[in-house]
Scaffold this motif. Structure first.
Motif, PDB file in Angstrom:
ATOM      1  N   THR A 283       0.845  -1.194   0.000  1.00 39.77           N
ATOM      2  CA  THR A 283       0.000   0.000   0.000  1.00 39.77           C
ATOM      3  C   THR A 283       0.874   1.235   0.000  1.00 39.77           C
TER       4      THR A 283
ATOM      5  N   ASN B 271      -2.292   5.430  -0.637  1.00 41.00           N
ATOM      6  CA  ASN B 271      -3.691   4.992  -0.760  1.00 41.00           C
ATOM      7  C   ASN B 271      -3.926   4.096  -1.964  1.00 41.00           C
ATOM      8  N   LYS B 272      -2.877   3.547  -2.526  1.00 41.97           N
ATOM      9  CA  LYS B 272      -2.999   2.570  -3.603  1.00 41.97           C
ATOM     10  C   LYS B 272      -2.476   1.236  -3.107  1.00 41.97           C
ATOM     11  N   THR B 273      -3.206   0.165  -3.364  1.00 45.48           N
ATOM     12  CA  THR B 273      -2.824  -1.160  -2.883  1.00 45.48           C
ATOM     13  C   THR B 273      -2.570  -2.087  -4.063  1.00 45.48           C
TER      14      THR B 273
ATOM     15  N   THR C  72       4.931   5.150  -6.100  1.00 48.04           N
ATOM     16  CA  THR C  72       3.913   4.957  -7.134  1.00 48.04           C
ATOM     17  C   THR C  72       4.202   5.836  -8.333  1.00 48.04           C
TER      18      THR C  72
ATOM     19  N   CYS D 206       1.048  -1.187 -15.237  1.00 48.94           N
ATOM     20  CA  CYS D 206      -0.184  -1.965 -15.151  1.00 48.94           C
ATOM     21  C   CYS D 206      -0.546  -2.529 -16.525  1.00 48.94           C
TER      22      CYS D 206
ATOM     23  N   LYS E  41      -3.390  -1.381  -9.469  1.00 47.37           N
ATOM     24  CA  LYS E  41      -3.849  -1.179  -8.090  1.00 47.37           C
ATOM     25  C   LYS E  41      -5.211  -1.816  -7.894  1.00 47.37           C
TER      26      LYS E  41
ATOM     27  N   CYS F 215      -9.039  -1.704  -7.136  1.00 48.33           N
ATOM     28  CA  CYS F 215     -10.019  -0.673  -7.477  1.00 48.33           C
ATOM     29  C   CYS F 215     -10.616  -0.054  -6.212  1.00 48.33           C
ATOM     30  N   SER F 216     -10.716   1.271  -6.182  1.00 45.54           N
ATOM     31  CA  SER F 216     -11.421   1.986  -5.119  1.00 45.54           C
ATOM     32  C   SER F 216     -12.803   2.359  -5.632  1.00 45.54           C
TER      33      SER F 216
ATOM     34  N   ASP G  69     -12.946   4.346  -8.705  1.00 48.54           N
ATOM     35  CA  ASP G  69     -12.442   3.731  -9.939  1.00 48.54           C
ATOM     36  C   ASP G  69     -13.473   2.833 -10.611  1.00 48.54           C
TER      37      ASP G  69
ATOM     38  N   CYS H 103      -7.196  -0.598 -12.876  1.00 44.72           N
ATOM     39  CA  CYS H 103      -7.340  -1.193 -11.553  1.00 44.72           C
ATOM     40  C   CYS H 103      -7.903  -2.596 -11.694  1.00 44.72           C
TER      41      CYS H 103
END
Length: 855
Positions: free
Chosen positions: A582, A585-587, A696, A725, A755, A757-758, A761, A784
């Motif tokens: 992480t 805020n990206k995992t 990142t 990606c 990453k 998806c949030s 996204d 994502c």
């Protein structure tokens, strides 16, 4: 008529003769006239190959009889009568083979951590060595075939300080043995050989100690391998008389007379290379500059100051007496040594001495500290056994004198030919990080003074008359060399008054020093003991303790914090990535691409990937002649024994490069034992031993590995990998991108750089509400992925069914319908009114028409 013509040509013309190679037992001679009326060359064929000429004569032809004959070499030329001369050891390295052995138990083990006969320069072949306190042997083999009786001629010098035996065997029979004391004189060995094949074995056996023990070979001749020499060779140095089989270079104080060197008459001397008694000249009277002093061993706290003439003596000392010997106080010993009744000795390992004056004792070094060893040389009563010295002329032949002792210093003789090079050399084992050597020198203005470490120039002094210098060295064996290069003035010289080596395996100690972080000592130690990886030392440097949580240590160092977003491995030996990375805020899911720490990636266990993985590395990735292997934050040891390598550090990435493509001139590397290996011209290089950066990017994330091997004198290799990606590529592949100095960059497209998806996204699609429920589909956006690797997620949510009358489509339809009805009603009313009007109008017209006639 032909006989008369040949007689005329031979009597009136000069000519040159060139012989062909032997073919079917015959040779041909090409006769080329010079300054003759007949200018056309001709050939005489079917001459026998086996016509023999002795050393000092070359093959010739009697033109009158067309038969072979022998002709003596002219002055200042020579030959050996048909044979092999080996005196350029780099040029002739394939003409012999050599091996080394170490005694292990009761048997000799070949090639066991030893070096065999090898060239120390193009002019000198020296025996090798092994670790101290071991029996060592080395053999040199030659297999000549003689077509006529000849001999083996070998010129060597014995530079042995301890045990050591020199043997020469011919066909397994001992022909020569030397077990004499050390000598810097050159010896010549002549061993007769019969016709046929011979096995020649040249051997040296020695018990290795701290002192240098070796045999130096200047030249090997094998005479009789050819029936005759076709030419005579010019003397590169020295002179020869007519019919000579060698060129003699007479040393100082002698001259050439009928193919031998004779001493000049008493009271006279000569320069090296003199060729006539007239070259001898009268010596000047000696002065105080022509002698020096040294000291005897101490006795009853006194030592004797002894004077002796310089050697070589370039003056007439007839009637001149040296100063009388006299006693003086012993004074202090060299650094790290104590006075032991009659002489100075090193303090035992783990102890040290600060004041080396008589009566002072060595002290024990306490726990948490160590006593580093030093070797100090400032007593020059003789050249120490650890050093070897020699001289090379401008023509690359050996001179008589090297560096010479003068009691309190060593000096080069002022009597050398122009361009002579005088060397002082030693090999020292250093064991401590931060080791160094230093020296103090002086020289005449014309001489050039150069210092080498492992073949690389460290200092070069041309204008400085005196000075001192110091240079750091890494742990390991280092060969150090001091060179004084004379120009054309006979009065030139260089001198050395002190040479010091700090951090050596052998010697004494003059200090007790605290251990560095990551090292400990129990006391009385020469070196601190390193803590293993994952540990560091306590504050007293007496105990190794584990690294605190979140920190790591590669061993022999303090614990360090891992870079942001990384974690230590379970043993705190290095930094890696968590299973779920992480950042900002990206995992990202990393576990499957990385694999279990110390093991291959999960993908590498699949059959399709077996050829594309090596341990924890993906590779090889190709670029030009280079091969690259890259891990995903999973370092390991590099196990490729076919390649030489710079270091043994664990690596996150490494490369295999041609040695010629690297500027590793100042860097030692671990060489292969098998010099015939196909990979001998390549080298394995660590491209990063530390994970130093994680961050990142717009399209994924980036990793950087640092602290690789040296790529030049000042910088180390680093590796940068940009993960992109790519939802359609599982493990992906590290593609070479570019190289910027010492940084090598890769691009690695993979789904693991996408990453999770949030909410922002997601692409959302909701179905129709039925019976109070509806389906909602969440889809991945372009950059994502879902954690469970599905392409979408479906959920059922509750919803409220709305009345049709209340629904906005119905309301719109109702409003439109009302409007249309109203419009239709208006139109109908309007039409009705129009029709009525028309009817009324027509009625009126009809009424008027009826009333008209009545009127």
């Amino acid at each position: 008529m032909v006989f008369i013509l040949l007689w005329y040509i031979s009597a009136a013309c000069e000519y040159s003769v060139d012989f062909s190679e032997c073919h079917e037992a015959t040779i041909a001679a090409l006769i080329t006239p010079k300054d003759c009326n007949e200018k056309k060359p001709w050939v005489i064929q079917n001459l026998p190959c086996d016509h023999q000429c002795p050393a000092g004569e070359h093959l010739d032809i009697n033109i009158t009889t067309s038969t072979l004959t022998c002709k003596p070499c002219q002055e200042n030329t020579y030959n050996i009568g048909g044979g092999i001369t080996i005196n350029s050891w780099n040029l002739h390295r394939h003409d012999f083979s050599s091996f080394c052995y170490v005694l292990e138990g009761k048997s000799w083990k070949r090639g066991a951590n030893c070096t065999s006969w090898h060239a120390s320069s193009d002019e000198i072949l020296i025996s090798g060595t092994t670790d101290i306190n071991n029996w060592y042997a080395t053999d040199l083999y030659l297999f000549p075939y003689l077509v006529k009786p000849g001999k083996l001629k070998l010129i060597y010098r014995r530079e042995v300080s301890g045990l050591g035996d020199f043997f020469i065997y011919v066909d397994n029979f001992l022909q020569y043995i030397d077990m004499k004391n050390p000598s810097y004189d050159w010896f010549t060995v002549d061993i007769p050989l019969e016709c046929g094949r011979h096995d020649i074995q040249i051997s040296f056996i020695n018990y290795v100690t701290e002192k240098i023990s070796e045999i130096a070979i200047k030249e090997i001749q094998i005479r009789g391998t050819e029936y005759a020499d076709y030419k005579c060779l010019p003397c590169g140095k020295g002179k020869s008389t007519k019919g000579a089989d060698q060129c003699l270079h007479c040393e100082m104080g002698s001259y050439l007379d009928k193919n031998e060197c004779k001493k000049c008459p008493y009271g006279t001397t000569s320069l090296p290379g003199s060729g006539n008694i007239l070259d001898c000249y009268k010596l000047k009277n000696c002065t105080e500059l022509d002698y020096h002093y040294y000291f005897s061993e101490c006795k009853d706290e006194k030592k004797t100051k002894i004077y002796e003439w310089n050697y070589p003596l370039m003056c007439d000392n007839n009637g001149i007496n040296l100063p009388d010997m006299h006693d003086i106080d012993c004074g202090g010993c060299p650094l790290g040594e104590f006075y032991n009744e009659t002489h100075c000795e090193y303090c035992k390992t783990g102890s040290y001495i600060v004041d080396s004056n008589p009566g002072k004792e060595c002290l024990e070094c306490s726990a948490g500290k160590y006593s580093p060893k030093i070797l100090a040389f400032n007593d020059w009563s003789e050249i120490p056994d650890q050093f070897r010295t020699w001289c090379m002329s401008a023509e690359n032949t050996i001179c008589s004198f090297g560096w010479e002792s003068r009691g309190t210093f060593i000096v080069t003789s002022p009597l050398y030919e122009p361009g002579s090079s005088i060397y002082l050399e030693t090999t020292v084992e250093f064991v401590e990080e931060g080791s160094y050597f230093s020296y103090t020198f002086s020289k005449s203005s014309e001489a050039n003074f150069i210092v080498y470490a492992d073949g690389q120039v460290k200092d070069s002094f041309q204008n400085e008359a005196l000075g001192s210098s110091q240079h750091s060295l890494s742990p390991g064996n280092h060969t150090l060399k001091w060179l004084c290069k004379h120009s054309s003035i006979l009065s030139e010289h260089c001198s050395l008054s002190g040479i010091f080596f700090h951090g050596t395996r052998h010697g004494g100690s003059a200090a007790c020093v605290s251990c560095k972080d990551g090292l400990i000592s129990k006391g009385n130690q020469q070196m601190c003991t390193p803590c293993p990886a994952g540990f560091t030392s306590n504050s007293n440097h007496t105990l190794c303790i584990p690294c605190p949580s979140g920190m790591f240590s590669k061993g022999s160092s303090k614990c360090s914090q891992c870079p942001p977003f990384t974690i230590p491995d379970k043993n705190s030996e290095f930094c890696t990535l968590p299973d779920l990375l992480t950042i900002n805020n990206k995992t990202f899911q990393t576990q499957k691409l990385r694999g279990k720490i110390g093991n291959a990636s999960d993908y590498c266990k699949e059959d399709r990937m077996l050829k594309y993985c090596y341990g924890t590395f993906f590779g090889p990735s190709l670029h030009k002649e280079n091969l690259f292997y890259v891990s995903f934050a999973n370092p390991s040891e590099i196990k490729m024994p076919n390649y030489a390598k710079v270091s043994n550090m664990n690596a996150y990435a490494f490369g295999i490069f041609p040695k010629s493509s690297l500027t590793l001139t100042e860097i030692e590397y671990l060489e292969l034992e098998d010099i015939c290996s196909e990979a001998h011209n390549k080298i394995l290089v660590n491209l990063g031993s530390e994970l130093s950066l994680v961050n990142t990017t717009n399209l994924g994330f980036v990793l950087e590995y640092s602290n690789g091997d040296h790529c030049d004198k000042y910088k180390k290799f680093t590796t940068r990998i940009e993960f992109l990606c790519d939802k359609y590529d599982k493990e992906g592949w590290p593609f070479f991108s570019h190289e910027n100095g010492c940084e090598i960059s890769f691009i690695w497209p993979t789904i693991h750089a996408c990453k999770f998806c949030s909410d922002n996204d997601l692409v959302v699609h909701k179905g129709e509400c039925k019976d109070g429920k509806r389906e909602v589909h969440y889809y991945e956006s372009e950059n994502c992925v879902f954690a469970n690797n599905t392409k979408f997620v479906k959920e059922i949510e509750k919803c409220e069914e709305k009345s049709v009358i209340r629904s906005w489509p119905f309301l719109v339809l109702a409003i439109v319908s009302v409007v249309l009805i109203i419009l239709a009603s208006v139109v109908l009313v309007w039409i009705f009114k129009i029709k009525r009007t028309i009817v009324l109008t027509q009625a009126k017209l009809s009424s008027r028409s009826s009333a008209g006639p009545e009127e």
